[in-house]
Enzyme design. Structure first.
Site, PDB file in Angstrom:
ATOM      1  N   CYS A 137      62.601   3.074 -35.524  1.00 34.16           N
ATOM      2  CA  CYS A 137      61.749   4.258 -35.691  1.00 34.16           C
ATOM      3  C   CYS A 137      62.496   5.467 -36.258  1.00 34.16           C
ATOM      4  O   CYS A 137      61.862   6.429 -36.704  1.00 34.16           O
ATOM      5  CB  CYS A 137      61.111   4.633 -34.361  1.00 34.16           C
ATOM      6  SG  CYS A 137      60.069   3.323 -33.668  1.00 34.16           S
ATOM      7  N   HIS A 294      58.661  12.003 -34.207  1.00 34.04           N
ATOM      8  CA  HIS A 294      58.221  10.614 -34.247  1.00 34.04           C
ATOM      9  C   HIS A 294      56.976  10.479 -33.375  1.00 34.04           C
ATOM     10  O   HIS A 294      56.922  10.993 -32.256  1.00 34.04           O
ATOM     11  CB  HIS A 294      59.342   9.710 -33.735  1.00 34.04           C
ATOM     12  CG  HIS A 294      58.926   8.298 -33.526  1.00 34.04           C
ATOM     13  ND1 HIS A 294      58.250   7.577 -34.486  1.00 34.04           N
ATOM     14  CD2 HIS A 294      59.076   7.467 -32.457  1.00 34.04           C
ATOM     15  CE1 HIS A 294      58.008   6.352 -34.024  1.00 34.04           C
ATOM     16  NE2 HIS A 294      58.495   6.271 -32.807  1.00 34.04           N
ATOM     17  N   ASN A 324      52.000   4.360 -33.211  1.00 32.31           N
ATOM     18  CA  ASN A 324      53.413   4.400 -33.587  1.00 32.31           C
ATOM     19  C   ASN A 324      53.627   3.485 -34.793  1.00 32.31           C
ATOM     20  O   ASN A 324      53.550   2.263 -34.678  1.00 32.31           O
ATOM     21  CB  ASN A 324      54.259   3.934 -32.396  1.00 32.31           C
ATOM     22  CG  ASN A 324      55.742   3.940 -32.678  1.00 32.31           C
ATOM     23  OD1 ASN A 324      56.176   4.122 -33.809  1.00 32.31           O
ATOM     24  ND2 ASN A 324      56.538   3.721 -31.650  1.00 32.31           N
TER      25      ASN A 324
END
Length: 367
Positions: A137, A294, A324
């Site tokens: 990520c 994020h 996500n």
């Protein structure tokens, strides 16, 4: 010998753009994003027999829906569209790009690299270097720092960096602790040296009308890794534990996560990354116009905002609509923030990310 006083006087008379060019300042010249047309809501997941409800997912994660690839769609497809849109925004063509980096943990194939497929689809000229980068990520920030350094070396002029994922391909759709969290998509940015140009749709880039303002510039990136191979991982499928019929049947080839532990570490380390980069550049938290974190979980985002004393209106969130998307998370949010007018000339933006590895980082960009 050169006249030092004359040189100093010349520097004092430079416009901010001229000074930035003199020091080799690198900026984000354009952005783009793409997500699959197929949208799966929380209610649809519940109807599929997953032991969950829309309320359970929303209250724990902040997610209402996510974009999920349809059969036949792959990471390079979304990456290509996002990249093309970023090039258009930057006013450049594929012929102008001399470096391509794709941050992904879900490439189309084990080999060749997803970057080569994207380059082929975009028609980027032969001989251009391109490669994949996997920092989960945090991948987009790793790609940003890598491209920034490579352009600063003087060997490259324009870089196309893309965060792209098809996370749905590595999800156990029977595990409500993971499958409700993720989505697919891609975000891209074009990097190059600061230059004068006409304003784009959001009026964000340097132009002659801004001759006495600070130019767009990547001010800094800080990257970290605290090695951990247990908290967030896919146990099999690599050279250590190849995929077999037995571990496939045990569903070992999907994402596994220890959510509570990851939550605590993510909050702590993203806050650390934020404070350290602000301190490095002698900035206070009040000088940041917009934080783009994020997009993993609204509780993580809220905790970081609270710890750094940011109100929700100064933090960009699109988690509710995307989930996500791993390495695509920050560049998708960045592109949306620009297109919706949340970023203005002269603004300072702070990017924060955390991912498997455990990797994390921060970046400062002035627009």
């Amino acid at each position: 010998m050169p006249d030092a006083n004359a040189s100093t006087a010349a520097s004092a008379n430079q416009t901010p753009l001229e000074a930035a060019i003199a020091r080799g300042a690198i900026a984000i010249l354009g952005t783009g994003s793409c997500a699959p047309a197929n949208i799966i809501t929380n209610n649809e997941l519940a109807r599929r027999g997953l032991n969950t409800t829309d309320e359970w997912i929303r209250t724990r994660t902040g997610i209402s829906s996510r974009h999920v690839a349809s059969e036949g769609e792959a990471t390079s497809d979304f990456a290509t569209v996002a990249g093309r849109r970023a090039l258009t925004d930057a006013g450049l063509t594929p012929a102008d790009i001399d470096l391509v980096i794709v941050a992904t943990l879900t490439p189309d194939l084990r080999m060749p690299a997803c970057a080569t497929l994207v380059m082929q689809k975009l028609g980027i000229k032969n001989g251009t270097p391109g490669f994949d980068l996997n920092a989960a990520c945090t991948g987009f920030l790793y790609a940003l720092d890598t491209a920034w350094a490579m352009i600063s070396s003087g060997r490259y002029k324009h870089a196309l960096i893309i965060g792209a994922e098809t996370i749905s391909s590595i999800l156990d759709w029977k595990d409500r602790n993971t499958c409700v969290l993720f989505g697919d998509g891609a975000g891209a940015a074009v990097l190059g040296k600061t230059r004068a140009r006409r304003a784009t749709f959001a009026g964000l880039h340097f132009s002659p009308k801004r001759a006495h303002t600070l130019p767009p510039e990547i001010l800094g990136v800080r990257l970290y890794c605290t090695p951990d191979t247990e908290l967030l991982r896919i146990p099999v499928g690599g050279s250590l534990r190849p995929l077999t019929p037995e571990n496939h049947a045990e569903r070992q080839h999907y994402i596994q996560m220890h959510g509570k532990e990851v939550f605590k570490i993510a909050v702590r380390e993203m806050e650390r990354a934020a404070r350290e980069i602000l301190e490095q550049h002698n900035l206070g938290t009040d000088q940041i116009s917009l934080v783009i974190p994020h997009q993993a979980n609204h509780r993580i985002i809220d905790a970081i905002a609270r710890n750094l004393n940011y109100t929700r209106d100064r933090v960009y969130v699109n988690l509710d609509r995307y989930g996500n998307t791993s390495a695509a998370s920050i560049p998708i949010a960045l592109d949306e923030a620009r297109r919706s007018g949340r970023i203005h000339p002269g603004d300072l933006t702070l990017f924060l990310a955390f991912g498997a590895g455990l990797t994390y980082g921060s970046a400062l960009v002035r627009w």
